[in-house]
Each structure stands twice: as C-alpha cells, then as structure tokens.
Write an enzyme that holds these catalytic residues in place. Structure first.
Site, PDB file in Angstrom:
ATOM      1  N   LYS B  80     -86.403  90.334 -47.945  1.00 22.39           N
ATOM      2  CA  LYS B  80     -86.389  88.872 -48.117  1.00 22.39           C
ATOM      3  C   LYS B  80     -86.861  88.524 -49.521  1.00 22.39           C
ATOM      4  O   LYS B  80     -87.772  89.177 -50.062  1.00 22.39           O
ATOM      5  CB  LYS B  80     -87.322  88.250 -47.076  1.00 22.39           C
ATOM      6  N   SER B 175     -87.386  81.186 -41.306  1.00 23.41           N
ATOM      7  CA  SER B 175     -86.816  81.140 -42.624  1.00 23.41           C
ATOM      8  C   SER B 175     -86.200  82.460 -43.104  1.00 23.41           C
ATOM      9  O   SER B 175     -85.632  82.498 -44.192  1.00 23.41           O
ATOM     10  CB  SER B 175     -87.865  80.710 -43.645  1.00 23.41           C
ATOM     11  N   SER B 199     -91.013  82.786 -38.583  1.00 29.29           N
ATOM     12  CA  SER B 199     -89.870  82.967 -39.485  1.00 29.29           C
ATOM     13  C   SER B 199     -89.120  84.277 -39.365  1.00 29.29           C
ATOM     14  O   SER B 199     -88.055  84.410 -39.946  1.00 29.29           O
ATOM     15  CB  SER B 199     -90.320  82.795 -40.939  1.00 29.29           C
TER      16      SER B 199
END
Lengths: 154, 531
Positions: B80, B175, B199
């Site tokens: 990420k 997210s 997330s």
C-alpha cells in the site's frame, strides 16, 4: 426552537459572539463561531475554505457530543493499549545517521545544509530586509534551520 | 497439465519455484502482464517493473544454487502506498507527497524484501488512508474486480465483457482498496495494507479476500506513514489464511525502530490444522446485530454460528455494552491524533511546497491547502477542535475514558471463557461507486467502520474471511476477533472456517483465459504459499 436558543446561549464561547455560521441546522451545534473558525485555522494551518466545511465540522462535533451520555466517573483515560508495559528504549549509542545529504534531497528549497523557510511574519520580513545581507530570488532569508535541527539566524 | 494462475496460492507456487517448474522471472512477467490488463481497475499507483524483474533475476540465481531464502522467495507482493519504500515514490495518494521518494524502507517492507519477495508496486488508497471506499485518493478511485466477474455479471444478466460498458462499477471498500484489488486479480500473492479502523478488513470483505489485522504491538509500524499512532497496524491481504500466516511469520516481532512493538520473542505462526472445534467457545456480540445490517449478511452470520455449533463448539451470545459509542469514540480519537500527525506536512523538509514565500505561516497554510484534500483537512480541523483547551477534557479525555470502557468490554468477554468472537465485517456487500459517493466520507466511514473500529481501539487481532457470494454474486465476509497476542489461535480457527465454507474463486474470463501458468506434473488447484 425556544429550548434550542437556551442551549445555544448556554454553550456560547468566550466573547459571546456568534458568527454567520451558527445558522442552526438540525445537526449543527452552533458553536463554530467566526472566532473559533479563525482560531482553528491558525492552530491547524488549514483553512476551512467553504461554508460546507464549517457545516461538516458542526456535524462532526454534534456526533462527538453523543459521548456525553456515557458515564465515565472514576474511569481513567486510556492512552495506549500497551499501557501495562514498559516501552523499549534503545541504549544510548550512535548506531546510524550521517544521512544529511539524502534527507536534504527531498526538500524543495535548500541552501548548503540548511532547509530554507520564509520569515515567520510580515513584520520580521520587513525588519529582515533592513538587516539581512542575503537575498535569494526576491525573498529574504532570515531564519533557516539546519538538517540536524539547529536554527541559525542570518 | 497446465494450471491457471487464478487457482494457485503461494504455497504450491513456492514449491513449484523450488522444483524449477517455473522461474521467478516467468512468474514476475505473468503478474506484470496481469497488472497491465487490469490497469483500468486503478489498483496500482506505481508499478515497480524494473525493480521486480531485477529481484526476480536474483531470486532465480538463488533457486538455481538451491539457496532459496524461504517460502516468499520469488513471490510477487504489493505494498500500500502509505508504506515508505526506498527509491520508490510513496504518495499516500495525496498531492502532499506526490514525487516524494523515501530514503528508507518501512521495516515490514524490508523484511519482505529480505525474504526475496518481488515488489510489484505501490497500491492505491484513500488519501492518507482516510476513508472506507478507496475513492478519495488523488489518483482516482479503485474499482472492485468483482464488478467484472462472471459471477456478478451473470446475476445482472450481462455478458462478462471487459470494462467498457460498465459505468456502474463497484467500490473495493477501503482504505486499502488498491491492495485488495491487486491480490484478488492475481497480480500478487499477498499485499500489505494498513488498518486503523478496518482499512484492511473492509476491502477484504468486499473483494473476497482474507484481511488480517494483527494485535497492536506485534508488527512494526516503522515506515508506515502514521494516521493514529495508538491504533495503526500494518495489515495483510491474501487469498488464503495459510498465506497470511506465512507473511505474518516474517513480519511479526520486536523492532528496535518502533518502540511500541512488544519485546517478547514471537513464536512461529505456522498454523496447525484444526480438526476438532469442540473445545472452542465462540462469542456472538449481541450489540452487533444492528438494524442497518443487510439480511444476507445477517443470515450468513447466523449460519456460521450454527456451523460452529453443529461441529461441537460452544456458541454463546455475549455483550459488549459500549458498542454503540465505539464509533463516536473512534471518531474523536482518530481526528485528534490525525491533527497531530498531519502537522509534519509543512512543505519544508519533504513533500509539496507552494510558491508563496511571504511568510512561514502563509507558506504552511497554502502548502497544506494545496496538498491535502477536503477529507484530510476536515479531519485535521475536527481534531484540532477537540484538542482546543476548552474542549480537551470534554472531548479528547472523555473519548480516552470511553476507549478504556470499550477495551474492558472485550477483556471481560474473553475472561468469561470466550476464545474468539464472530461478527460481520461490513453491513452489506460492495456498493456501486455512484451510490457510495452520495454521502460524504465521514458519514460513510462512520457507517462502514461500525464492526471493525472497536477492535483497533482495543488493540486486538481480527481477520475477515470471505464466506460466500450474495444473491448478486458479490463477496460477503465475516470477522473473527481474538484475544490480544493470540493471533495464531485466531488464524487457526479462521483456517478451519475457511475450509468449511469453500469460498469460490473469482472468475474473470477475459483477463485470465490466456494467462494460464503451466506447471508440469501436478494438478495444482487452490494451493497456497505453504508446503
């Protein structure tokens, strides 16, 4: 409506001024006065930018207000879930560092080993023009901070 | 007999690499090709092709000498884009860090690289990991691969074509949506996400993946660009629980660079195969049965509970009395810590800097206005409000007190003999983007994080396991929550459950038809990273 007016009066911030933002919508707290806005913008160094942003804050505050219903008498605040443990502390030996050059590369404005910031206020800028002998592209460098964190005044 | 890449898990791939049935370079190229084909999903912000191929080359040399570094040697992974990666742009999907190239690797990234994993790229997210849709990043939203799956399209009575006709694509959740999309389209075998309020687990549920949140303090946060220091953890996204265990085994442990990692030596996370659940006690928190829960998720939750019971486990209803205040408490603490953490972005030492140079304050303000989106700025302002002197006691300290009550709720339940809690992960399956954006980020986060954020406040381990497809052909996941530092036990139970439910593999015919990965001498179906 009457009860709401009383509530708003009770919650008035110091100074008692209520700005344009206190239009009470059904979820607004009416506490985000012009004074609070100015203060927050200064603290956060982020501007609201729009009326919607103020309304969003009001809603966020109204949402947070619901915590009042929880009885927390005698409850200690919890800062970390690891509160029962000792944090690890390294021994006080220099094991790494000497990477000023690498770190400086990420900055947009660097002079030798210094990160360069504009003067902190308009007044200092004026004063700096008179006293400083260093100019860079129409800017005056009056305070600069070194990569190792020390500050130096020219 | 050939086997398709979509049927493979890391374990057998690892075996195949060791046996020379496939080379790391071939595997790398297949994954790079898939990344290209799935570009329209917008899962990746940066594809580190050269780096990955070079790593593959080195891995190949090691395999030839019979000196592989371990189960992850030569295995493609994604990270990420809020983890620092040395020499590779790290943006947090924000203008504030566009062009920022860190001079160091996050500890978790370094650990994966030290094991020979191939870094395929940096994945997309909500800006600064704030959001539950992966829709609010500066590089645009991430599309859920299931929008294009045969399973979904058949239910919608559309032809399983490519993306061109679809304007009603679904969100991945967030997210860590980019990481989820990357794993679920087979461009990598595992991906790092982060988990502050759900997330990692939320997009895992929406994308049919295993989304794991470790205990706070188990995995280093050094190099994870911080959101909420007291709740953030690196998360792991994979297709199979065994793969999660392999990655966790490498990542877990004390890091001198992160003083919030616990110092006890960690045991291996290699999971035993549980055959007998009769000694288990599963807790079902009654407060999680909220009216907004979709009937399908509710039904699956109930069936899961029944499954454990029918196999001999003790399944009991438990109470977490402060549940309804949890999301509010999280909102206050999160925004407050965010306000503090975002203060470092002032344009001086790194990141975006505006052109104004009249005064420091003006420069800071303009830099931050230009660098942050509305969501980030909104949270900073909220946080600063709660931290004002006149509000500190009533909001921030109050929330910290409520946090203790919430954490205690969990302690009480686990002390009463419960081993693992079983809850939904999300209220419903993934929704179309156009529907999602009708409400603002804060409202959505408050809705979507409802089952996941309490776990972050208590620092507990939790995992979302994909259970089954909804009536629309979309994944639904359920969440297991374990005791602090009992991550292995949690994953062991999760693995047993995974085996029972046999969640189907996503079918993406257009993308995968010509992407078969030939592995001789073995029919490898649904294999994982582990031997």
């Amino acid at each position: 409506m009457c009860a709401r007016a009383v509530w708003l009066a009770f919650r008035a911030p110091l100074g008692g001024r209520r700005g344009f933002t206190c239009q009470a919508d059904s979820q607004g707290s009416g506490r985000i006065t012009a004074e609070v806005i100015e203060h927050l913008e200064r603290q956060a160094l982020v501007d609201f930018g729009s009326r919607e942003a103020v309304v969003r804050l009001e809603k966020a505050v109204a949402f947070a207000d619901r915590l009042r219903a929880v009885n927390t008498d005698g409850v200690e605040p919890m800062e970390s879930v690891l509160e029962d443990r000792c944090l690890y502390l390294r021994s006080d030996n220099v094991a790494e560092g000497n990477c000023a050059e690498e770190l400086l590369q990420n900055s947009h404005f660097v002079v030798e080993e210094y990160f360069v910031a504009p003067p902190d206020t308009q007044e200092n800028w004026n004063e700096a023009i008179l006293t400083s002998s260093v100019f860079h592209e129409n800017q005056v460098i009056s305070y600069i901070s070194r990569a190792d964190g020390q500050q130096a005044q020219l | 007999m050939g086997s398709k890449i979509n049927e493979l898990r890391g374990q057998k791939v690892s075996a195949a690499l060791k046996q020379g049935q496939i080379t790391p370079t071939e595997l790398c190229r297949k994954c790079l090709s898939l990344i290209q084909k799935t570009k329209f999903l917008n899962a990746y912000i940066t594809v580190s092709e050269e780096v990955a191929l070079k790593q593959a080359e080195e891995s190949e040399k090691r395999y030839k000498k019979g000196q592989s570094l371990g189960d992850l040697d030569g295995i493609p992974i994604a990270v990420k884009d809020n983890f620092s990666t040395s020499g590779i742009e790290t943006t947090c999907a924000s203008n504030m860090l566009k062009g920022y190239v860190p001079p160091y690797n996050a500890t978790v990234v370094q650990k994966l690289l030290d094991q020979g994993a191939l870094l395929m790229g940096k994945t997309n997210l909500d800006e600064f990991a704030m959001g539950s849709g992966s829709t609010d990043g500066v590089f645009g939203p991430v599309k859920n691969p299931w929008s294009y799956s045969k399973q979904y399209r058949e239910k919608k009575q559309q032809n399983p074509h490519g993306e061109s006709e679809d304007s009603n694509w679904l969100i991945t959740g967030g997210s860590s949506g980019g990481s989820a999309a990357a794993v679920s389209t087979f461009t990598c075998f595992a991906a790092l996400g982060s988990d502050t309020g759900g997330s990692t687990r939320n997009p895992a549920a929406h994308c049919g993946l295993v989304g794991f949140k470790p205990s706070y303090g188990l995995v280093s946060r050094h190099g994870l660009i911080p959101l909420v220091n007291s709740m953030d953890v690196p998360g792991i996204l994979t297709r199979y629980v065994d793969d999660t265990a392999i990655v966790l085994d490498i990542l877990a442990g004390h890091d001198p660079r992160d003083s919030t990692t616990v110092q006890e030596p960690v045991k291996s996370f290699i999971l035993p195969t549980l055959t007998d659940v009769s000694k288990l006690c599963i807790g079902i928190p009654k407060e999680y049965l909220v009216p907004e829960l979709s009937s399908e998720v509710r039904s699956l939750w109930s069936k899961a509970a029944d499954l454990f019971e029918s196999e001999g486990a003790k399944v009991i209803e438990v109470s977490l009395p402060h549940t309804c205040y949890s999301i509010i408490c999280y909102h206050v603490l999160c925004t407050s810590e965010v306000a503090s953490n975002m203060a470092r972005f002032d344009g001086l030492e790194y990141g975006h800097r505006c052109d104004i140079n009249v005064s420091t304050e003006a420069m800071y303000a303009a830099t931050r206005r230009e660098g942050f989106n509305d969501v980030v700025r909104g949270r900073i302002l909220s946080g600063n409000f709660f931290l004002l002197k006149e509000n500190y006691e009533n909001y921030f300290i109050k929330a910290q007190k409520v946090r203790r009550l919430i954490a205690n709720d969990f302690v009480n339940v686990f002390n009463s003999g419960v081993d693992v809690l079983l809850t939904p992960t999300t209220l419903r399956e993934a929704v179309p983007y156009l529907e999602f954006i009708k409400e603002d980020n804060r409202t959505r986060s408050a809705q979507d994080d409802i089952f996941t954020q309490a776990v972050n406040m208590a620092g507990l381990p939790a995992v979302s396991i994909p259970v089954s497809l909804s009536s629309e052909g979309l994944p639904i996941g359920l969440q297991f929550i374990g005791r602090a530092f009992c991550d292995q036990q949690l994953l062991t139970v999760a693995k047993w459950f995974e085996k029972q439910v046999q969640f189907p593999v996503i079918q993406l015919p257009q993308l995968l038809d010509d992407c078969s990965l030939s592995l001789e001498n073995e029919k490898l179906a649904s294999t994982s990273l582990k031997q």
